[in-house]
Design a protein around this motif. Sequence first.
Motif, PDB file in Angstrom:
ATOM      1  N   PRO A   1       0.981  -1.368   0.155  1.00  0.00           N
ATOM      2  CA  PRO A   1      -0.037   0.002  -0.096  1.00  0.00           C
ATOM      3  C   PRO A   1       0.957   1.034  -0.091  1.00  0.00           C
ATOM      4  O   PRO A   1       1.938   1.284   0.426  1.00  0.00           O
ATOM      5  N   LEU A   2       0.385   2.365  -0.539  1.00  0.00           N
ATOM      6  CA  LEU A   2       1.218   3.676  -0.730  1.00  0.00           C
ATOM      7  C   LEU A   2       0.785   4.430   0.586  1.00  0.00           C
ATOM      8  O   LEU A   2      -0.061   4.249   1.104  1.00  0.00           O
ATOM      9  N   PRO A   3       2.066   5.258   0.755  1.00  0.00           N
ATOM     10  CA  PRO A   3       1.824   6.158   1.795  1.00  0.00           C
ATOM     11  C   PRO A   3       0.584   7.039   1.582  1.00  0.00           C
ATOM     12  O   PRO A   3       0.223   7.257   0.503  1.00  0.00           O
ATOM     13  N   GLY A   4      -0.158   7.260   2.543  1.00  0.00           N
ATOM     14  CA  GLY A   4      -1.332   8.093   2.638  1.00  0.00           C
ATOM     15  C   GLY A   4      -2.576   7.237   2.683  1.00  0.00           C
ATOM     16  O   GLY A   4      -3.689   7.627   2.880  1.00  0.00           O
ATOM     17  N   SER A   5      -2.444   5.836   2.410  1.00  0.00           N
ATOM     18  CA  SER A   5      -3.542   4.880   2.587  1.00  0.00           C
ATOM     19  C   SER A   5      -3.688   4.721   4.178  1.00  0.00           C
ATOM     20  O   SER A   5      -2.745   4.556   4.976  1.00  0.00           O
ATOM     21  N   MET A   6      -4.844   4.089   4.559  1.00  0.00           N
ATOM     22  CA  MET A   6      -4.972   3.719   5.588  1.00  0.00           C
ATOM     23  C   MET A   6      -4.569   2.555   6.129  1.00  0.00           C
ATOM     24  O   MET A   6      -4.657   1.973   7.345  1.00  0.00           O
ATOM     25  N   ASP A   7      -4.091   1.831   4.945  1.00  0.00           N
ATOM     26  CA  ASP A   7      -3.384   0.564   5.339  1.00  0.00           C
ATOM     27  C   ASP A   7      -1.930   0.449   5.802  1.00  0.00           C
ATOM     28  O   ASP A   7      -1.327  -0.525   5.695  1.00  0.00           O
ATOM     29  N   ARG A   8      -1.404   1.695   5.730  1.00  0.00           N
ATOM     30  CA  ARG A   8      -0.168   2.074   6.177  1.00  0.00           C
ATOM     31  C   ARG A   8      -0.189   3.037   7.204  1.00  0.00           C
ATOM     32  O   ARG A   8      -0.909   3.857   7.475  1.00  0.00           O
ATOM     33  N   PRO A   9       1.008   2.960   8.138  1.00  0.00           N
ATOM     34  CA  PRO A   9       0.908   4.064   9.269  1.00  0.00           C
ATOM     35  C   PRO A   9       1.093   5.301   8.847  1.00  0.00           C
ATOM     36  O   PRO A   9       1.332   5.561   7.624  1.00  0.00           O
ATOM     37  N   THR A  10       0.553   6.267   9.477  1.00  0.00           N
ATOM     38  CA  THR A  10       0.538   7.733   8.977  1.00  0.00           C
ATOM     39  C   THR A  10       2.090   8.210   8.856  1.00  0.00           C
ATOM     40  O   THR A  10       3.099   7.817   9.389  1.00  0.00           O
ATOM     41  N   ASN A  11       1.990   8.717   7.606  1.00  0.00           N
ATOM     42  CA  ASN A  11       3.409   9.253   7.084  1.00  0.00           C
ATOM     43  C   ASN A  11       3.338  10.874   7.181  1.00  0.00           C
ATOM     44  O   ASN A  11       2.624  11.538   6.394  1.00  0.00           O
ATOM     45  N   SER A  12       4.047  11.318   8.287  1.00  0.00           N
ATOM     46  CA  SER A  12       4.065  12.498   8.485  1.00  0.00           C
ATOM     47  C   SER A  12       4.577  13.473   7.445  1.00  0.00           C
ATOM     48  O   SER A  12       4.306  14.635   7.281  1.00  0.00           O
ATOM     49  N   THR A  13       5.638  12.990   6.626  1.00  0.00           N
ATOM     50  CA  THR A  13       6.400  13.835   5.390  1.00  0.00           C
ATOM     51  C   THR A  13       5.217  14.017   4.563  1.00  0.00           C
ATOM     52  O   THR A  13       5.016  15.289   3.954  1.00  0.00           O
ATOM     53  N   LEU A  14       4.594  12.897   4.018  1.00  0.00           N
ATOM     54  CA  LEU A  14       3.395  13.139   3.040  1.00  0.00           C
ATOM     55  C   LEU A  14       2.370  14.163   3.564  1.00  0.00           C
ATOM     56  O   LEU A  14       1.907  15.152   2.879  1.00  0.00           O
ATOM     57  N   GLN A  15       2.144  14.070   4.708  1.00  0.00           N
ATOM     58  CA  GLN A  15       0.952  14.824   5.319  1.00  0.00           C
ATOM     59  C   GLN A  15       1.652  16.478   5.437  1.00  0.00           C
ATOM     60  O   GLN A  15       0.558  17.385   5.325  1.00  0.00           O
ATOM     61  N   SER A  16       2.706  16.593   5.542  1.00  0.00           N
ATOM     62  CA  SER A  16       3.084  18.132   5.772  1.00  0.00           C
ATOM     63  C   SER A  16       3.193  18.756   4.436  1.00  0.00           C
ATOM     64  O   SER A  16       3.133  19.792   4.261  1.00  0.00           O
ATOM     65  N   PHE A  17       2.958  17.807   3.206  1.00  0.00           N
ATOM     66  CA  PHE A  17       2.696  18.371   2.032  1.00  0.00           C
ATOM     67  C   PHE A  17       1.385  18.872   1.548  1.00  0.00           C
ATOM     68  O   PHE A  17       0.990  19.528   0.542  1.00  0.00           O
ATOM     69  N   LEU A  18       0.277  18.262   2.421  1.00  0.00           N
ATOM     70  CA  LEU A  18      -1.107  18.344   1.925  1.00  0.00           C
ATOM     71  C   LEU A  18      -1.723  19.104   3.345  1.00  0.00           C
ATOM     72  O   LEU A  18      -1.929  18.364   4.405  1.00  0.00           O
ATOM     73  N   ILE A  19      -2.557  20.065   3.079  1.00  0.00           N
ATOM     74  CA  ILE A  19      -3.130  20.835   4.189  1.00  0.00           C
ATOM     75  C   ILE A  19      -4.233  20.043   4.517  1.00  0.00           C
ATOM     76  O   ILE A  19      -4.604  20.118   5.839  1.00  0.00           O
ATOM     77  N   ASP A  20      -5.022  19.579   3.862  1.00  0.00           N
ATOM     78  CA  ASP A  20      -6.314  18.936   3.917  1.00  0.00           C
ATOM     79  C   ASP A  20      -6.311  17.432   3.495  1.00  0.00           C
ATOM     80  O   ASP A  20      -7.379  16.962   3.314  1.00  0.00           O
ATOM     81  N   GLY A  21      -5.202  16.785   3.022  1.00  0.00           N
ATOM     82  CA  GLY A  21      -5.230  15.497   2.496  1.00  0.00           C
ATOM     83  C   GLY A  21      -5.228  15.620   1.035  1.00  0.00           C
ATOM     84  O   GLY A  21      -4.636  14.531   0.040  1.00  0.00           O
ATOM     85  N   LEU A  22      -5.550  16.576   0.329  1.00  0.00           N
ATOM     86  CA  LEU A  22      -5.599  16.881  -1.030  1.00  0.00           C
ATOM     87  C   LEU A  22      -5.006  18.098  -1.459  1.00  0.00           C
ATOM     88  O   LEU A  22      -4.215  17.923  -2.278  1.00  0.00           O
ATOM     89  N   HIS A  23      -5.514  19.207  -0.877  1.00  0.00           N
ATOM     90  CA  HIS A  23      -4.804  20.554  -1.376  1.00  0.00           C
ATOM     91  C   HIS A  23      -3.423  20.741  -0.739  1.00  0.00           C
ATOM     92  O   HIS A  23      -2.998  20.263   0.190  1.00  0.00           O
TER      93      HIS A  23
END
Length: 378
Positions: free
Chosen positions: A225-247
Amino acid sequence: MDSDTDTPSSDSDLPLRPGVAATQEQQHTYTLSDGNRFVLFGDSILQQSFSQNVSFAFGAALTDVYSRRLDVFNRGLSGYNTLQALRAQPLCLPMPEKASMRFLLIMFGANDSRIQNSPGGPDQYVRIEDFTSNLRHMVQHPCVKAHGEDVHIILVTTPPIDERKCLRADQEKYPTLGQTLRRTAANTALYAQAIRDLGEELQIPVLDIHRSMLAHAGHDHLTPPLPGSMDRPTNSTLQSFLIDGLHFSGEGYRLLYGELMTLIERYWPESMPDRLPLMLPAWDFQPAWKVDGEIQEPEWEDGGWSGPLRERGWVGAGVPSDRAVHGGVEEGEQMRLAWVWRLWPVRTCVRAIDGTGSGDGFSETGIIYEVDLGTSRK
């Protein structure tokens, strides 16, 4: 254009004389033409790219770095999928008789990849086959082809999403949504791959922001599963790029900007900001402001500048009144001038030279005409 065409005098007695070739000091190379565009065509990610609510605004940064060189036009359309965007495209791009388009950056997929029939507003889903076809038509659209073969087209992959952040944002907007995901990391990746494939097919550079974000998140973008998927642990780096998960957050836009500059340097180094001429000369470049060796300030009158500029002058990107200019302009030919000061609509061409030495005639690359501005305003 004939190779033995006379070149302009190097004397400093012509007002606002554009440099014919780049000098060692870039600020001393400039043009009097008006109209080179860098068009951003996409969805809300581009529409919001000038926002001051994030720490780094991609569109504003791009506008700043190309200031007085290219005009950045934001044609981001929030919520649009490629089907809607294709219908709107002719209204979003400049007409060639009004302005030339040096860059066209196309970024879609965030809405097309929404899960079909998912709750919350009208369905935005577009099948991957149709998504690819729509993008192909955008690239090959007559409103793009009208600008010739010199438009630098860039396709941007659909960026990754973070399902957790997306779900929280969707639940706030649609309280009855429950736990239903409207977008998934795996489905979004399929649209990103479709853009890679289309870029390879059409031989168009692809800015792969999907791969870049996942690489920074420590993933190869391929193995599920890719980062960002609920099938993986939270990836703080990816989340830092996305203010609401999309934008994009400021850091997401900063990464997009860096990837864009790297791509331009690789494919079109001559179009990097520091290698393009300024629109109008630098304030302290004295030869541009001298007439007969003296600094003179023209006065503004209704309809144009008076003074030295009415006697003789240089303009860039002249547009002919009756036909396109390719391969040369004859002395005495009537021209319609298109430049920022908009002096008089028609004058007689005294001499025409190619500002780049490339002999390709009229283009945004710097053809310069010496014209007799005369005194009549008819």
